[in-house]
Design an enzyme around this catalytic site. Sequence first.
Site, short mmCIF file in Angstrom:
data_model
loop_
_atom_site.label_atom_id
_atom_site.label_comp_id
_atom_site.label_asym_id
_atom_site.label_seq_id
_atom_site.Cartn_x
_atom_site.Cartn_y
_atom_site.Cartn_z
CG HIS A 88 -0.55 0.27 2.50
ND1 HIS A 88 -0.27 -0.72 3.43
CD2 HIS A 88 -0.31 1.43 3.14
CE1 HIS A 88 0.10 -0.17 4.56
NE2 HIS A 88 0.10 1.14 4.41
CG ASN A 216 -7.70 -0.74 6.25
OD1 ASN A 216 -6.60 -0.98 6.76
ND2 ASN A 216 -8.02 0.47 5.82
CG ASP A 225 0.30 -4.08 2.85
OD1 ASP A 225 0.82 -3.61 1.83
OD2 ASP A 225 -0.43 -3.40 3.61
N GLY A 655 2.34 6.12 9.07
CA GLY A 655 3.70 6.49 8.71
C GLY A 655 4.66 5.35 8.96
CG ASN A 656 5.59 3.18 12.67
OD1 ASN A 656 5.08 3.76 13.62
ND2 ASN A 656 6.90 2.99 12.57
CB SER A 657 2.53 1.89 6.27
OG SER A 657 1.29 1.93 6.92
CG ASP A 674 -3.90 -2.14 9.40
OD1 ASP A 674 -4.03 -1.01 9.88
OD2 ASP A 674 -4.77 -2.69 8.70
#
Length: 722
Positions: A88, A216, A225, A655-657, A674
């Site tokens: 993502h 989600n 992901d 932002g940690n994604s 997530d």
Amino acid sequence: MELNINNMKKLLLVSSFCLLTILSATGQEGMWLLSQIGQLDLAKKGLMIPVEKIYSPDQPCIANAILQLGGGSASFVSSEGLVVTNHHVAFTALQRASSVKSDFLANGFLAENRQAEISAPGYQARLMLSMKDVTSEVLAPTKDITDPVEKDKKVNEIIASLTEAVKEKESDQEAVVVSLYEGKQYIMYTYKIFKDIRIVYAPPSSIGNYGGEIDNWMWPRHTGDFSFMRIYVSPDGHGNEYNSGNVPYKPKVWLKVAQGDLDEGDFNFIIGYPGFTTRYRSSNSVAWNLSENYPFTVRNFKEIIALAEELTKDDPDGQLKVASLEKGLANTMKNFEGNIDGMKKTHFLQKKLDFEKEFLAWANSTPERKSKYADILAKEKAQYDILARTKERDNVFGILQGLSGTLAGVASQVYGVAREMEKPEEERQPGLTKDALNDFAEGLTYPYNDYYEPLDKALLLRALKMAEALPAEQRITGVDILLNGAGMTPEKWVDEAYRTSKMKDPEFAKSLIGKSVSEIDKTGDPFVALAAAIYPMSEEITDITRSFGANVTALRKDYLEALYEWKGSALYPDASGTIRFTWGPVKGYKPADAVWYYPFTTLQGVIDKNTGEEPFDAPARLVKLAESKDFGRWVDPDLNDVPVAFLNQCDITGGNSGSPVMNAKGEIIGIAFDGNWEAMTSNWQYDYALQRCIVVDFRYVLFITEKYGKAGFLLQEMGVKN
């Protein structure tokens, strides 16, 4: 040098915050500065390497392998600039590179060799080179300024001077100064900027986005992901734009892939770029978001998503163009819905009010405290009351400038920059330099990659009709003058604007940058006319917002000081969009009575959810691999299956994604992607029992890459042994 009483108090306060950091080091909660991790006693918690291997300002360390990328995080996993992040996070790059004939979202993408890797337009990566405390440089020149707005202006001027000095030395470096503890501390981060990012491998959305918006923020999760990208630089190592002569960047440090097992209770840590948290905010902020900000945003985004779906239902090309917008809005919308739900279920606002009742009793208990602290919350409430007076107008104005289509948005930015450049330099927005204008011009191309005219027109018409429906005391005067002067309805104005405007051409938009306001006005473009009409109100709202921000920040700073004096308890800095460290064991949780969530999901779970219809449309080849148990070396000995995702107690946020999740040896074991629904209020509070980070297991990443994607050469590049 003499030290006056005020300076002594400031030094004591800074010392107090250092002490707070030390005191809170025993708790698991917190997104820690890298400079603080030596205080966390991680060896006792399970870390098997020295903390200097994680972060050291003077020698190569794991932190040197972590990037900020495309609004998320990423990490180097090879010596040839290969990075791994979330699907993502790479989503917009895949969307922009796709067409109906070559749909990389639906079908995935694999570059069989370096020459086949495709550019990720608009993407940049930032690698932190250094972090430096600049508190004294920022605050010393403001010590005699009492007005919060003037002080804020001076602080921004100083910050602009510090950051511009870095840019002048190295054109592919930039600096960012961030405020911690509501302005008690300032740290300058210096980054190397990479502008040539290329897509290497991404699985199809039926793997990378399996479960879609239904799953989600939910557990159990079965989403693969992840995507691989590569960083390129000029032959001399400069972070240039895309060029066929560029070469893969060779990082000093890259993460090694774990080759062992993973079990519940195992030590994990994450380094990444969390966005922003609000854990020290008062009931005023909670009430505003719960009753105003969150509900309006949810309604607004829901309407826009429905509009996009309706206008593209029979147009595959349109669906591709709006895919990134829809995904981004849906993600935020569900997050805000979860915050509303979580706040109501936990009576979060009332808990804040009860806490503040105790605080006020303490603050009023002595004359000295009363004079310092008793009216902080009331003064803050008065600032929110100012916002409330024009909230209907300001909500619509925000849509008009932000979600009213590409052409209106670009015109507003171009015109606003021109007006700003005509101000005296001392009144101009800090940091608005020639280089900044060049960067702005470079970036103008990217919004057009997502331009879909039917939706663009519908968004602008929607915004104008919302403005038309505002009550008399909340009118957007520029819109009224524009429409009434032309004698047009919103529908007619929009049709005429899109028929006659040159703003559809990105080169025309770029040509306006650097021109004077009068030159831009002379184009006669309808979108320029709209931008000019609403500009005075934009300035008015900006002044109000700037005043609110400065005043509230000063009050929040006083509130933090009061909390320390009252409780003397541990405070760590809220996340600020900069690199942070968090740790926690692999662990399940209990979401409800008589329910326990195991911390691992498996490939069998993917098959169990498979309906053959989006978003649970597992690819036939993946189903076949599962049915034949063709797991290769990626089977977990305890699960007797390929692990897909796992949970840990690391403290993360947006932002940690894409952040790498590492084991006790510092090896990558997964990618954070997530949080869980039961802890959606995590930006406001950390819940030890419920808050979990959802991680795609790196064994699933390798399984998909090798067995499904037929990209075993990437495993070889990462040093994964057969």
